[in-house]
Scaffold this motif. Structure first.
Motif, mmCIF file in Angstrom:
data_model
loop_
_atom_site.group_PDB
_atom_site.id
_atom_site.type_symbol
_atom_site.label_atom_id
_atom_site.label_comp_id
_atom_site.label_asym_id
_atom_site.label_seq_id
_atom_site.Cartn_x
_atom_site.Cartn_y
_atom_site.Cartn_z
ATOM 1 N N ALA A 31 0.630 -1.088 0.108
ATOM 2 C CA ALA A 31 -0.061 -0.004 0.175
ATOM 3 C C ALA A 31 0.879 1.091 -0.033
ATOM 4 N N PHE A 33 0.563 5.556 0.051
ATOM 5 C CA PHE A 33 -0.460 6.536 0.317
ATOM 6 C C PHE A 33 0.093 8.063 0.231
ATOM 7 N N TYR A 98 -2.230 4.382 8.187
ATOM 8 C CA TYR A 98 -2.899 3.417 6.966
ATOM 9 C C TYR A 98 -4.292 3.735 6.994
ATOM 10 N N GLU A 99 -4.863 3.754 8.075
ATOM 11 C CA GLU A 99 -6.436 3.745 7.882
ATOM 12 C C GLU A 99 -6.915 5.355 7.322
ATOM 13 N N ARG A 102 -6.153 4.687 3.688
ATOM 14 C CA ARG A 102 -7.119 3.836 3.146
ATOM 15 C C ARG A 102 -8.475 4.602 3.017
ATOM 16 N N ASP A 103 -8.758 5.448 3.903
ATOM 17 C CA ASP A 103 -10.213 5.846 4.093
ATOM 18 C C ASP A 103 -10.114 7.438 3.816
#
Length: 125
Positions: A31, A33, A98-99, A102-103
């Motif tokens: 992942a 971001f 990470y959250e 992801r969101d």
């Protein structure tokens, strides 16, 4: 947001791009971001932003031009982000970053809706 991740994601690279005001983070699971400094500032896990319980959050306004001036490691689990508006009290765990990545789209839309409902602005007054 979804529940806790099965295991704590581990970052493999963190880069601060001060000109574009982006914190780029890559994780071991592949992942990647790109998190804008403004998004990170208004999503800070600090008591100043989150309050001391549900319903005590403080809507952050006027943060469109905020930047990060330092990324300081905290053990093997988090970073402290130092923002140019003086905010530096939130510890961003690897899992929380990470959250956020992801969101990001959902959280950003929610933030913009909260600003609109409050008649507030992302820009400084």
């Amino acid at each position: 947001m979804a529940g806790l991740l099965p295991s704590t994601p581990q970052p493999t690279e963190i880069k601060l791009h001060q000109v574009s005001k982006i914190l780029e983070i890559a994780y071991a699971d592949g992942a990647q971001f790109k998190l804008p400094c403004e998004f990170l500032r208004v999503s800070s896990p600090s008591a100043e932003v989150r309050g001391h319980g549900v319903g005590n959050e403080t809507l952050q306004v006027g943060k469109a031009s905020v930047n990060i001036v330092a990324v300081e490691p905290v053990g093997n689990y988090a970073v402290k982000l130092v923002f140019d508006d003086g905010h530096d009290s939130g510890l961003f765990s690897w899992e929380y970053l990470y959250e956020l990545g992801r969101d990001q789209d959902v959280l950003w839309a929610k933030y913009l809706a909260q600003l609109a409902a409050a008649g507030a602005s992302r820009d400084k007054k």
